[in-house]
Design a protein around this motif. Structure first.
Motif, PDB file in Angstrom:
ATOM      1  N   TYR A  37       0.851  -1.178   0.000  1.00 14.96           N
ATOM      2  CA  TYR A  37       0.000   0.000   0.000  1.00 14.96           C
ATOM      3  C   TYR A  37       0.891   1.234   0.000  1.00 14.96           C
ATOM      4  N   ARG A  38       0.312   2.372  -0.335  1.00 18.32           N
ATOM      5  CA  ARG A  38       1.059   3.620  -0.216  1.00 18.32           C
ATOM      6  C   ARG A  38       0.118   4.737   0.182  1.00 18.32           C
ATOM      7  N   GLN A  39       0.692   5.729   0.820  1.00 16.50           N
ATOM      8  CA  GLN A  39      -0.070   6.898   1.232  1.00 16.50           C
ATOM      9  C   GLN A  39       0.736   8.140   0.924  1.00 16.50           C
ATOM     10  N   ALA A  40       0.222   8.929   0.019  1.00 17.16           N
ATOM     11  CA  ALA A  40       0.857  10.197  -0.346  1.00 17.16           C
ATOM     12  C   ALA A  40       0.331  11.288   0.581  1.00 17.16           C
ATOM     13  N   PRO A  41       1.084  12.367   0.728  1.00 20.08           N
ATOM     14  CA  PRO A  41       0.642  13.463   1.616  1.00 20.08           C
ATOM     15  C   PRO A  41      -0.752  13.951   1.248  1.00 20.08           C
ATOM     16  N   GLY A  42      -1.619  14.021   2.245  1.00 15.31           N
ATOM     17  CA  GLY A  42      -2.960  14.540   2.034  1.00 15.31           C
ATOM     18  C   GLY A  42      -3.921  13.584   1.367  1.00 15.31           C
ATOM     19  N   LYS A  43      -3.489  12.339   1.146  1.00 10.68           N
ATOM     20  CA  LYS A  43      -4.342  11.362   0.475  1.00 10.68           C
ATOM     21  C   LYS A  43      -4.557  10.143   1.348  1.00 10.68           C
ATOM     22  N   GLN A  44      -5.572   9.360   1.011  1.00  9.98           N
ATOM     23  CA  GLN A  44      -5.837   8.126   1.725  1.00  9.98           C
ATOM     24  C   GLN A  44      -4.872   7.040   1.282  1.00  9.98           C
ATOM     25  N   ARG A  45      -4.666   6.085   2.176  1.00  9.62           N
ATOM     26  CA  ARG A  45      -3.838   4.945   1.818  1.00  9.62           C
ATOM     27  C   ARG A  45      -4.523   4.144   0.725  1.00  9.62           C
ATOM     28  N   GLU A  46      -3.737   3.716  -0.259  1.00  8.90           N
ATOM     29  CA  GLU A  46      -4.280   2.961  -1.376  1.00  8.90           C
ATOM     30  C   GLU A  46      -3.445   1.701  -1.607  1.00  8.90           C
ATOM     31  N   VAL A  47      -4.092   0.676  -2.132  1.00  9.59           N
ATOM     32  CA  VAL A  47      -3.383  -0.552  -2.458  1.00  9.59           C
ATOM     33  C   VAL A  47      -2.749  -0.416  -3.829  1.00  9.59           C
ATOM     34  N   VAL A  48      -1.513  -0.879  -3.973  1.00  6.72           N
ATOM     35  CA  VAL A  48      -0.834  -0.808  -5.274  1.00  6.72           C
ATOM     36  C   VAL A  48      -0.542  -2.187  -5.856  1.00  6.72           C
ATOM     37  N   ALA A  49      -0.367  -3.194  -4.998  1.00  5.98           N
ATOM     38  CA  ALA A  49      -0.046  -4.527  -5.518  1.00  5.98           C
ATOM     39  C   ALA A  49      -0.471  -5.580  -4.504  1.00  5.98           C
ATOM     40  N   VAL A  50      -0.966  -6.701  -5.022  1.00  6.49           N
ATOM     41  CA  VAL A  50      -1.447  -7.796  -4.180  1.00  6.49           C
ATOM     42  C   VAL A  50      -0.821  -9.101  -4.664  1.00  6.49           C
ATOM     43  N   HIS A  51      -0.373  -9.906  -3.699  1.00  8.58           N
ATOM     44  CA  HIS A  51       0.160 -11.229  -4.027  1.00  8.58           C
ATOM     45  C   HIS A  51      -0.689 -12.257  -3.287  1.00  8.58           C
ATOM     46  N   GLU A  88       4.804  11.128  -9.051  1.00  8.38           N
ATOM     47  CA  GLU A  88       3.526  10.790  -8.413  1.00  8.38           C
ATOM     48  C   GLU A  88       3.575   9.483  -7.635  1.00  8.38           C
ATOM     49  N   ASP A  89       4.689   8.760  -7.709  1.00  8.05           N
ATOM     50  CA  ASP A  89       4.874   7.571  -6.882  1.00  8.05           C
ATOM     51  C   ASP A  89       5.376   7.924  -5.482  1.00  8.05           C
ATOM     52  N   THR A  90       5.700   9.185  -5.274  1.00  6.89           N
ATOM     53  CA  THR A  90       6.175   9.629  -3.962  1.00  6.89           C
ATOM     54  C   THR A  90       5.113   9.383  -2.905  1.00  6.89           C
ATOM     55  N   ALA A  91       5.480   8.636  -1.878  1.00  6.54           N
ATOM     56  CA  ALA A  91       4.544   8.269  -0.818  1.00  6.54           C
ATOM     57  C   ALA A  91       5.289   7.461   0.237  1.00  6.54           C
ATOM     58  N   VAL A  92       4.615   7.208   1.342  1.00  9.50           N
ATOM     59  CA  VAL A  92       5.086   6.220   2.311  1.00  9.50           C
ATOM     60  C   VAL A  92       4.466   4.889   1.916  1.00  9.50           C
ATOM     61  N   TYR A  93       5.298   3.874   1.791  1.00 10.55           N
ATOM     62  CA  TYR A  93       4.856   2.556   1.346  1.00 10.55           C
ATOM     63  C   TYR A  93       4.793   1.604   2.533  1.00 10.55           C
ATOM     64  N   TYR A  94       3.709   0.843   2.581  1.00 10.02           N
ATOM     65  CA  TYR A  94       3.467  -0.122   3.644  1.00 10.02           C
ATOM     66  C   TYR A  94       3.131  -1.482   3.035  1.00 10.02           C
ATOM     67  N   CYS A  95       3.376  -2.522   3.806  1.00 10.06           N
ATOM     68  CA  CYS A  95       2.824  -3.812   3.412  1.00 10.06           C
ATOM     69  C   CYS A  95       1.941  -4.313   4.549  1.00 10.06           C
TER      70      CYS A  95
END
Length: 118
Positions: A37-51, A88-95
């Motif tokens: 997942y990733r969360q950019a400043p001022g935006k909601q966390r979104e999923v980017v990839a699923v395994h 636009e990929d700039t964000a904090v990335y989480y798994c």
């Protein structure tokens, strides 16, 4: 409760690559569907990839063809290879597991910052 620790972020120029890693605090990561997942400043966390296990992967339209999710169940680790990075990929990335737990879940780690800038 599964907990995750992410690493591998940093500052990269547009068009560059990074490989993120995520280690889970469980013995059998293979039992779980894992996602980045990733969360950019001022935006909601979104999923980017699923395994989902095996060779079944899914990607958001914004990263399809550029990002690759993989996992090493023997190491309880998931990876996100990111190529052709854009600002636009700039964000904090989480798994975490997928579907995602609630925002207040203790399974969320600190994330790893990815900054794409020239």
């Amino acid at each position: 409760q599964v907990q995750f620790v992410e690493s591998g972020g940093g500052l990269v120029q547009p068009g560059g690559s990074l490989r993120l890693s995520c280690t889970a605090s469980v013995r059998f990561l293979s039992m779980y569907t894992v996602a980045w997942y990733r969360q950019a400043p001022g935006k909601q966390r979104e999923v980017v990839a699923v395994h989902r296990g095996g060779s079944t992967t899914e990607y958001s339209t914004s990263v399809t063809g550029r990002f690759t999710i993989s996992r090493d169940n023997s190491e309880n680790t998931a990876y996100l290879q990111m190529n052709s990075l854009k600002p636009e990929d700039t964000a904090v990335y989480y798994c975490n597991t997928f579907p995602p737990p609630g925002e207040g879940s203790r399974s969320w780690g600190q994330g790893t910052q990815v900054t794409v800038s020239s």
